[in-house]
Structure formats: structure tokens, C-alpha cells
Design a protein around this motif. Structure first.
Motif, short mmCIF file in Angstrom:
data_model
loop_
_atom_site.label_atom_id
_atom_site.label_comp_id
_atom_site.label_asym_id
_atom_site.label_seq_id
_atom_site.Cartn_x
_atom_site.Cartn_y
_atom_site.Cartn_z
N SER A 377 0.93 -0.69 -0.03
CA SER A 377 -0.44 -0.04 -0.02
C SER A 377 0.71 1.47 -0.42
O SER A 377 0.75 2.17 -0.35
CB SER A 377 -0.94 0.15 1.14
OG SER A 377 -0.62 -0.25 2.59
N SER A 378 2.25 1.43 0.64
CA SER A 378 3.14 1.98 0.50
C SER A 378 3.03 2.50 -0.53
O SER A 378 3.58 3.28 -1.40
CB SER A 378 3.72 2.13 1.49
OG SER A 378 4.57 3.04 1.27
N LEU A 379 3.69 1.38 -1.11
CA LEU A 379 4.40 1.58 -2.75
C LEU A 379 3.81 2.27 -3.74
O LEU A 379 4.15 3.32 -5.36
CB LEU A 379 5.16 0.10 -3.10
CG LEU A 379 5.93 -0.21 -2.33
CD1 LEU A 379 6.24 -1.60 -2.54
CD2 LEU A 379 7.30 0.19 -2.52
N ALA A 380 2.18 1.62 -3.47
CA ALA A 380 0.64 2.21 -3.79
C ALA A 380 0.92 3.85 -3.76
O ALA A 380 0.21 4.55 -4.55
CB ALA A 380 -0.07 1.41 -3.79
N LEU A 388 -5.75 -2.77 -10.05
CA LEU A 388 -6.88 -3.06 -10.78
C LEU A 388 -8.18 -3.84 -10.36
O LEU A 388 -9.47 -3.21 -11.19
CB LEU A 388 -6.51 -3.80 -12.37
CG LEU A 388 -4.92 -3.74 -12.44
CD1 LEU A 388 -4.18 -4.48 -13.92
CD2 LEU A 388 -4.67 -1.94 -12.64
N ARG A 389 -8.34 -4.78 -9.15
CA ARG A 389 -9.51 -4.78 -8.44
C ARG A 389 -9.07 -4.54 -7.18
O ARG A 389 -9.06 -4.22 -6.86
CB ARG A 389 -9.34 -6.31 -9.10
CG ARG A 389 -10.72 -6.77 -7.41
CD ARG A 389 -10.71 -7.94 -8.07
NE ARG A 389 -9.09 -8.98 -7.30
CZ ARG A 389 -9.03 -9.23 -6.09
NH1 ARG A 389 -10.31 -8.47 -5.04
NH2 ARG A 389 -8.45 -9.46 -5.34
N PRO A 390 -11.15 -3.56 -7.28
CA PRO A 390 -11.05 -2.54 -5.94
C PRO A 390 -10.53 -3.56 -4.61
O PRO A 390 -11.14 -4.96 -4.41
CB PRO A 390 -12.39 -2.23 -6.00
CG PRO A 390 -12.85 -1.86 -7.61
CD PRO A 390 -11.62 -3.15 -8.07
N GLY A 391 -10.42 -3.59 -3.84
CA GLY A 391 -9.92 -3.95 -2.58
C GLY A 391 -8.74 -5.26 -2.50
O GLY A 391 -8.37 -5.02 -1.46
N ALA A 392 -8.10 -5.46 -4.37
CA ALA A 392 -7.18 -5.86 -3.95
C ALA A 392 -5.67 -6.15 -3.46
O ALA A 392 -4.86 -6.14 -2.77
CB ALA A 392 -6.17 -5.84 -5.51
N LEU A 393 -5.52 -4.62 -3.29
CA LEU A 393 -4.37 -3.84 -3.05
C LEU A 393 -4.33 -3.69 -1.59
O LEU A 393 -3.33 -4.43 -0.49
CB LEU A 393 -3.66 -2.24 -2.95
CG LEU A 393 -3.10 -1.55 -2.92
CD1 LEU A 393 -1.72 -1.95 -3.25
CD2 LEU A 393 -3.01 -0.18 -3.03
N ALA A 394 -5.49 -3.62 -0.57
CA ALA A 394 -5.31 -4.28 0.85
C ALA A 394 -5.30 -6.10 1.36
O ALA A 394 -4.50 -5.71 2.39
CB ALA A 394 -6.99 -3.53 1.26
#
Length: 412
Positions: A377-380, A388-394
């Protein structure tokens, strides 16, 4: 005409001379002899201009702990240098290309290095995977608070560092699987922590070692290695304690060792240049502000084989994502990878897929996050990972994290 080839034993001195010239430094005879003994010739490369060595790169055959406790074969990239007369001619790129191909052929899924110039290695896929904490303590302003050794269980004993080496190494080896980034020391590497050439002491005295032992059975619970610089300000003692290493198997031993280091007579400052970011010392002292903590970059991590590397670690939370990975320097990694794990008590699967991607990132960001010390998440937030898909990052950020901060115990 420049040529790249493996290093022969009789070429080592000239090869290492060129490396020292590239770095503008000359090492002690003792340290140079140690590096010569540790050099793996079949993993050492040189670029020659006729008979003159002008570039170098080598690797050590390490085993490194990763999240979950596995200790994986890892290439420790080292001795990389190019003479100033031969920069901007593709020498470094050729060395990195040849080396990564060799690492891939050996079946090692990870490569790591410490960077003299961090900006150089990102383009070869290395991401910053660990930090170290540097503290400088005005010892008169702090004290160790807890835990107290009320029953007198722990005995401290000063010993000869070399004489106690075998016992200390056994305790160190027990700690390796517990913290990502730690290196299992192969035969010969045990000499590095106790190497103490007088020419490198910079005003400090000889290396000291203090053991924390169980008074009842004599078992080793921890040890600390340190040196002291004899300094005075007018008529007042102002010596410095340089802490090389503190290793402890339990909180009581750790508190006893730090209490000892912060209470040495005639000293004013305690300097510890390399601690894990979550080192308990921050909670042991009465005034954490007096630590004057400073972050310093440490280990750079490269996934040489994405699938194997991601399968070989555990994940802190369930994860089921498709990663779109770009890797310009090692194209066999580029593509979509389906990563699936049900949590830290289970293994992971990671296979190529044609399914739609959930996250897009480069192999450099995967390296940064691999040991659990850098959040996706910090890199994002820096624009380096795209959701690219909501929720995938978390989901992925939680899974890649780990409950123990990664740490490199020593350089190479």
C-alpha cells in the motif's frame, strides 16, 4: 576490446586491486585475506581490457530466512565495481546480465545485495527490502526499565570473543529462522563478526564479548560484542561504546545485556549502528527519544524466479490475487501470476495465468515487499503499484506483511 569471463585463482589479487580502486579504498591485510578465502571463484566475474581487470562482480552462496521460517538458497551479490576509466561503456550492465542468468540457471530464486549507490540497482530489479535502525544514546540520560532479573537467574561474564565463538554461533543459528532477512552463516563466515584488525579500530580498543548465561545450568541466553573508545573532555571521561551485535534468546537476557552496555564506567555515548526496526531496545529504555533513532537502507532484494520465490514464503493473511509483473531485465518473470494462500499456517501456490490482473507492479516492488518490511500500500501511494480490482491492494498488502521486521545482521 573488452572481454567478460570467470575469475581464475591466480587473477584474484589484480581483480581485487581493481575493485579497491573503483571504491577508492584500501582494506586491511586481515580483511582482504578473509574476503579472498570466502570468494567463490566459480561465482566471480571480471571484465578485462586486454590484461587489465576493469570490472568485477561476485556472489556468495547464502541461505536467507524468509517470512514463515524457511531458509532459502540466495545469491549474495558482492564485489561489484567498475574502474572510473571504463564507466558508461556497458560494463556493469554486462556483469549484471551474466550474473543474473547464472543465478537463474543455478535455480536460486532470490538475489540480494547491499548498495553503495542505491540508484544503480533499481534498473536491474532490486528493491529496498530491509532497513536498519541506528541509535546513538547519551547513556547518562536513560536506564533500562524491565524486565527485572529479580531471582538473579542471569549471570554476565566477559570472555574472549574468539574463545566463545562456537557457543555464540550456535545461539545465532537458532535465531536465523525467526527473522526474515537473517543469513545462515556458512563455514568461514563466523570469522566476520569477530574480525578486529587494529588498523580498522578508529581509536577504539579491542573487541569485547559479554555473555548472558543461566546461572543454574550455565546455558547461553545471549551475548553482546562491543568496543570502547578511550576519550576525555578536559578532565572528564567521555568514552564511546560501539555495539557491534546484541543477540538474545529471551527478554531477560536482552535487558541484562543492554543494562550492562548502558552502564559501563567512563563512557558517555553508546552507538549501535545496526538494529532491527522493531528492536525491543526502544521499549526497554526509560526515554526512547534519547536513542536518537535514524533509518538507514540495508538489504536490496531481487526475485530471480517470481513463482518459486512467492511460493516459498508464508503469508500473514489469506490472499488470492493475480499479479501483473513487469521485468525488463529478466523477461521470464514478466506476465501474470496467480498467488493463492489461505494464511500463515499454510503454504502458497503461485503459477502463471491468463486471468485478469488484480495488481500491476514491477519485480522491483515485489522485491521490496518480499521480506514483509515494505507495505504494498505504501508503494501504491508512490504510484509504483496499481490496483486493478477494488480491494486487491489491501488484501495483498496485509498478506505480504509480517509480524517481525526483516533485518540484515551483517554486511557482505
Amino acid at each position: 576490446m573488452l572481454s567478460l569471463r570467470s575469475l581464475a585463482a591466480e587473477e584474484w589479487d589484480a581483480w581485487y586491486d581493481a575493485l579497491e580502486t573503483a571504491f577508492g579504498s584500501v582494506e586491511s591485510a586481515e580483511r582482504r585475506a578473509m574476503w579472498r578465502a570466502l570468494t567463490e571463484l566459480d561465482r566471480s566475474l571480471g571484465v578485462w581490457d586486454g590484461e587489465l581487470p576493469v570490472g568485477s562482480a561476485s556472489a556468495f552462496s547464502f541461505r536467507m530466512a524468509v517470512p514463515g521460517g524457511a531458509v532459502l538458497p540466495t545469491a549474495g551479490v558482492t564485489m561489484v565495481g567498475v574502474l572510473p576509466t571504463h564507466r558508461r561503456r556497458g560494463v556493469l550492465k554486462a556483469l549484471m546480465r551474466h550474473q543474473l542468468d547464472e543465478i537463474h540457471e543455478r535455480g536460486e530464486s532470490l538475489a540480494v545485495l547491499t548498495a553503495s549507490e542505491p540508484a544503480i540497482y533499481g534498473r536491474y530489479g532490486y528493491g529496498l527490502g530491509t532497513w536498519r535502525l541506528r541509535v546513538q544514546i547519551a547513556r547518562a540520560r536513560v536506564r533500562v526499565l524491565s524486565p527485572d532479573d529479580e531471582d538473579g537467574r542471569i549471570r554476565l561474564r566477559l570472555v574472549d570473543p574468539a574463545g566463545a565463538l562456537a557457543d555464540c554461533e550456535r545461539l545465532y543459528a537458532q535465531q536465523v529462522p525467526l527473522r526474515p532477512g537473517m543469513l545462515a552463516r556458512r563455514p568461514g563466515w563466523e570469522r566476520l563478526p569477530v574480525l578486529d584488525p587494529p588498523s580498522e579500530r578508529n581509536g577504539h580498543g579491542p573487541l569485547q564479548c559479554v555473555l548472558a548465561e543461566d546461572r543454574a545450568d550455565g546455558s547461553l541466553l545471549g551475548y553482546a560484542r562491543y568496543t570502547m573508545a578511550d576519550r576525555w573532555q578536559e578532565a572528564n571521561a567521555a568514552s564511546e561504546v560501539l555495539v557491534r551485535e546484541v543477540t538474545a534468546a529471551d527478554p531477560g537476557a536482552r535487558a541484562a545485556l543492554w543494562g550492562f552496555l548502558l552502564d559501563l564506567d567512563l563512557t558517555e555515548t553508546v552507538l549501535a549502528p545496526s538494529l532491527p526496526l522493531d528492536d525491543p531496545l526502544q521499549h526497554l529504555v526509560s526515554d526512547p527519544r534519547r536513542l536518537q533513532p535514524k533509518l538507514v537502507d540495508a538489504l536490496y532484494v531481487r526475485l530471480v524466479e517470481v513463482g518459486d520465490a512467492l511460493r516459498s514464503r508464508r503469508y500473514a493473511a489469506p490472499v488470492d490475487v493475480v499479479l501483473e509483473v513487469t521485468d525488463e531485465f529478466c523477461p521470464w518473470n514478466s506476465g501474470r501470476w496467480h498467488l493463492h494462500s489461505t494464511g500463515p499456517d499454510k503454504g502458497a501456490a503461485c503459477e502463471p495465468t491468463e486471468a485478469p490482473a488484480d495488481l500491476a507492479l514491477s519485480v522491483r516492488e515485489l522485491g521490496a515487499a518480499y521480506l514483509g518490511g515494505t507495505e504494498l500500500s505504501s508503494l501504491a501511494g508512490a504510484g509504483l503499484v496499481r490496483e486493478l480490482r477494488p480491494g486487491a491492494l489491501a488484501e495483498a498488502s496485509r498478506a505480504f506483511g509480517w509480524d517481525v521486521a526483516p533485518w540484515l545482521p551483517h554486511g557482505f
